[in-house]
Motif scaffolding. Structure first.
Motif, PDB file in Angstrom:
ATOM      1  N   GLU A  27      52.417  50.563  40.580  1.00 41.55           N
ATOM      2  CA  GLU A  27      52.122  49.624  40.714  1.00 41.55           C
ATOM      3  C   GLU A  27      50.878  48.468  40.624  1.00 41.55           C
ATOM      4  O   GLU A  27      51.107  47.900  39.684  1.00 41.55           O
ATOM      5  CB  GLU A  27      52.406  48.845  42.315  1.00 41.55           C
ATOM      6  N   ALA A  28      50.170  49.509  40.462  1.00 32.08           N
ATOM      7  CA  ALA A  28      48.408  49.288  40.341  1.00 32.08           C
ATOM      8  C   ALA A  28      48.574  49.006  38.806  1.00 32.08           C
ATOM      9  O   ALA A  28      48.148  47.876  38.572  1.00 32.08           O
ATOM     10  CB  ALA A  28      47.657  50.096  40.623  1.00 32.08           C
ATOM     11  N   LEU A  29      49.448  49.865  38.202  1.00 33.63           N
ATOM     12  CA  LEU A  29      49.935  50.230  36.727  1.00 33.63           C
ATOM     13  C   LEU A  29      50.389  49.187  35.624  1.00 33.63           C
ATOM     14  O   LEU A  29      49.919  48.640  34.344  1.00 33.63           O
ATOM     15  CB  LEU A  29      49.636  51.447  36.152  1.00 33.63           C
ATOM     16  N   SER A  30      51.559  49.131  36.577  1.00 35.56           N
ATOM     17  CA  SER A  30      52.391  47.917  35.547  1.00 35.56           C
ATOM     18  C   SER A  30      51.648  45.904  36.171  1.00 35.56           C
ATOM     19  O   SER A  30      52.385  45.260  35.198  1.00 35.56           O
ATOM     20  CB  SER A  30      53.419  47.896  36.537  1.00 35.56           C
ATOM     21  N   ASP A  31      50.175  46.255  36.591  1.00 36.95           N
ATOM     22  CA  ASP A  31      50.092  44.528  37.007  1.00 36.95           C
ATOM     23  C   ASP A  31      48.657  44.256  36.265  1.00 36.95           C
ATOM     24  O   ASP A  31      48.388  45.181  35.479  1.00 36.95           O
ATOM     25  CB  ASP A  31      49.835  44.871  38.484  1.00 36.95           C
ATOM     26  N   GLU A  32      49.636  43.345  35.204  1.00 34.87           N
ATOM     27  CA  GLU A  32      48.632  42.929  33.871  1.00 34.87           C
ATOM     28  C   GLU A  32      47.320  42.630  34.326  1.00 34.87           C
ATOM     29  O   GLU A  32      46.067  42.870  33.824  1.00 34.87           O
ATOM     30  CB  GLU A  32      49.456  42.066  33.179  1.00 34.87           C
ATOM     31  N   GLY A  33      46.997  41.824  35.462  1.00 28.43           N
ATOM     32  CA  GLY A  33      45.861  41.741  35.762  1.00 28.43           C
ATOM     33  C   GLY A  33      44.450  42.692  36.229  1.00 28.43           C
ATOM     34  O   GLY A  33      43.833  42.836  36.208  1.00 28.43           O
ATOM     35  N   PHE A  34      45.985  43.656  36.813  1.00 26.28           N
ATOM     36  CA  PHE A  34      44.253  44.725  37.209  1.00 26.28           C
ATOM     37  C   PHE A  34      43.925  45.263  36.003  1.00 26.28           C
ATOM     38  O   PHE A  34      42.920  45.917  36.053  1.00 26.28           O
ATOM     39  CB  PHE A  34      45.144  45.786  38.330  1.00 26.28           C
ATOM     40  N   THR A  35      45.026  45.672  35.051  1.00 25.52           N
ATOM     41  CA  THR A  35      44.623  46.827  34.344  1.00 25.52           C
ATOM     42  C   THR A  35      43.563  45.841  32.985  1.00 25.52           C
ATOM     43  O   THR A  35      42.552  46.404  32.893  1.00 25.52           O
ATOM     44  CB  THR A  35      46.221  47.277  33.503  1.00 25.52           C
ATOM     45  N   SER A  36      43.991  44.454  33.123  1.00 29.89           N
ATOM     46  CA  SER A  36      42.657  43.640  32.228  1.00 29.89           C
ATOM     47  C   SER A  36      41.600  43.973  32.640  1.00 29.89           C
ATOM     48  O   SER A  36      40.235  43.799  31.713  1.00 29.89           O
ATOM     49  CB  SER A  36      43.345  42.381  32.043  1.00 29.89           C
ATOM     50  N   ILE A  37      41.736  44.333  34.087  1.00 29.51           N
ATOM     51  CA  ILE A  37      40.143  44.700  34.624  1.00 29.51           C
ATOM     52  C   ILE A  37      38.647  45.547  34.420  1.00 29.51           C
ATOM     53  O   ILE A  37      38.027  45.861  34.214  1.00 29.51           O
ATOM     54  CB  ILE A  37      39.614  43.872  35.743  1.00 29.51           C
ATOM     55  N   LEU A  38      40.544  46.865  34.358  1.00 31.02           N
ATOM     56  CA  LEU A  38      39.653  47.822  34.215  1.00 31.02           C
ATOM     57  C   LEU A  38      38.817  48.409  33.053  1.00 31.02           C
ATOM     58  O   LEU A  38      38.728  48.369  31.651  1.00 31.02           O
ATOM     59  CB  LEU A  38      40.978  49.287  34.068  1.00 31.02           C
ATOM     60  N   SER A  39      37.722  49.089  33.086  1.00 28.36           N
ATOM     61  CA  SER A  39      36.736  49.287  32.135  1.00 28.36           C
ATOM     62  C   SER A  39      37.980  50.501  31.299  1.00 28.36           C
ATOM     63  O   SER A  39      39.315  51.055  31.790  1.00 28.36           O
ATOM     64  CB  SER A  39      35.759  50.052  32.703  1.00 28.36           C
ATOM     65  N   ARG A  40      37.355  51.243  30.108  1.00 25.34           N
ATOM     66  CA  ARG A  40      38.387  52.393  29.653  1.00 25.34           C
ATOM     67  C   ARG A  40      38.568  53.348  30.866  1.00 25.34           C
ATOM     68  O   ARG A  40      39.260  53.865  30.277  1.00 25.34           O
ATOM     69  CB  ARG A  40      37.780  52.988  28.056  1.00 25.34           C
ATOM     70  N   PHE A  41      37.393  54.036  31.206  1.00 24.22           N
ATOM     71  CA  PHE A  41      36.891  55.120  31.532  1.00 24.22           C
ATOM     72  C   PHE A  41      37.917  55.139  33.411  1.00 24.22           C
ATOM     73  O   PHE A  41      38.961  56.025  33.726  1.00 24.22           O
ATOM     74  CB  PHE A  41      35.367  55.447  32.360  1.00 24.22           C
ATOM     75  N   GLU A  42      37.680  53.633  33.539  1.00 24.56           N
ATOM     76  CA  GLU A  42      38.930  53.947  34.558  1.00 24.56           C
ATOM     77  C   GLU A  42      39.917  53.895  34.276  1.00 24.56           C
ATOM     78  O   GLU A  42      41.137  54.833  35.492  1.00 24.56           O
ATOM     79  CB  GLU A  42      38.929  52.257  35.335  1.00 24.56           C
ATOM     80  N   LYS A  43      40.717  53.364  33.665  1.00 19.47           N
ATOM     81  CA  LYS A  43      41.985  53.673  32.969  1.00 19.47           C
ATOM     82  C   LYS A  43      42.512  54.682  33.075  1.00 19.47           C
ATOM     83  O   LYS A  43      42.934  55.851  33.559  1.00 19.47           O
ATOM     84  CB  LYS A  43      42.533  52.876  31.700  1.00 19.47           C
TER      85      LYS A  43
END
Length: 168
Positions: free
Chosen positions: A102-118
């Motif tokens: 659910e978190a990874l499908s949320d565009e807002g959340f994924t847009s604020i992640l750093s490359r390392f967090e992703k």
């Protein structure tokens, strides 16, 4: 028949192999002990107090940390905090945690992640949960999120054979 010298060399090799196997078993035991110590030292009290603890079957892996935050403008840090808060609020009925999918499908959340967090989140098992992050004093860390991993207890159940009454 092998010579005494060949026998001695073979004996030395076998002893070395046996000690390596024993060292491996000791290393496994030591890592298991370290894991148990880690479990005992993780304080989830702040999560329990704020109803953000998913339960005994989950282990707190850690809180996210974005090294880019110190270089970001106030607008970006505020946006990050808001996106994390919105995501976590979706899990209000589930101890303020949402599934990793659910978190990874949320565009807002994924847009604020750093490359390392992703990269970190993608490697986690799908049973992982994302929730709010708290420091050791119980203060919300608005710029971070907590990651919980499902722990499966090792069952040491013995199988019992059921015998049939064979006598007549």
């Amino acid at each position: 028949m092998p010579s005494k010298e060949e026998s001695d060399r073979l004996l030395v090799k076998l002893k070395r192999i046996a000690s390596e196997v024993n060292d491996g078993e000791r290393d496994e035991t030591r890592s298991s002990e370290r894991y148990q110590q880690l479990l005992n030292h993780i304080d989830v009290t702040p999560y329990k107090k704020t109803a953000a603890w998913p339960g005994k079957s989950y282990l707190l892996v850690g809180n996210s940390f974005n090294t880019d935050i110190s270089f970001q403008e106030t607008v970006e840090t505020t946006r990050r905090a808001a996106c994390i808060a919105v995501l976590v609020s979706r899990g209000a009925g589930r101890r303020n945690c949402v599934s990793l999918a659910e978190a990874l499908s949320d565009e807002g959340f994924t847009s604020i992640l750093s490359r390392f967090e992703k990269q970190w989140l993608v490697r986690l098992p799908e049973t992982a949960l994302i929730g709010p992050a708290y420091d050791e004093k119980g203060n919300l860390i608005s710029q971070a999120f907590a990651v919980w991993r499902k722990e499966f207890a090792e069952s040491k159940r013995e199988k019992h054979l059921v015998g049939t009454g064979g006598g007549r």
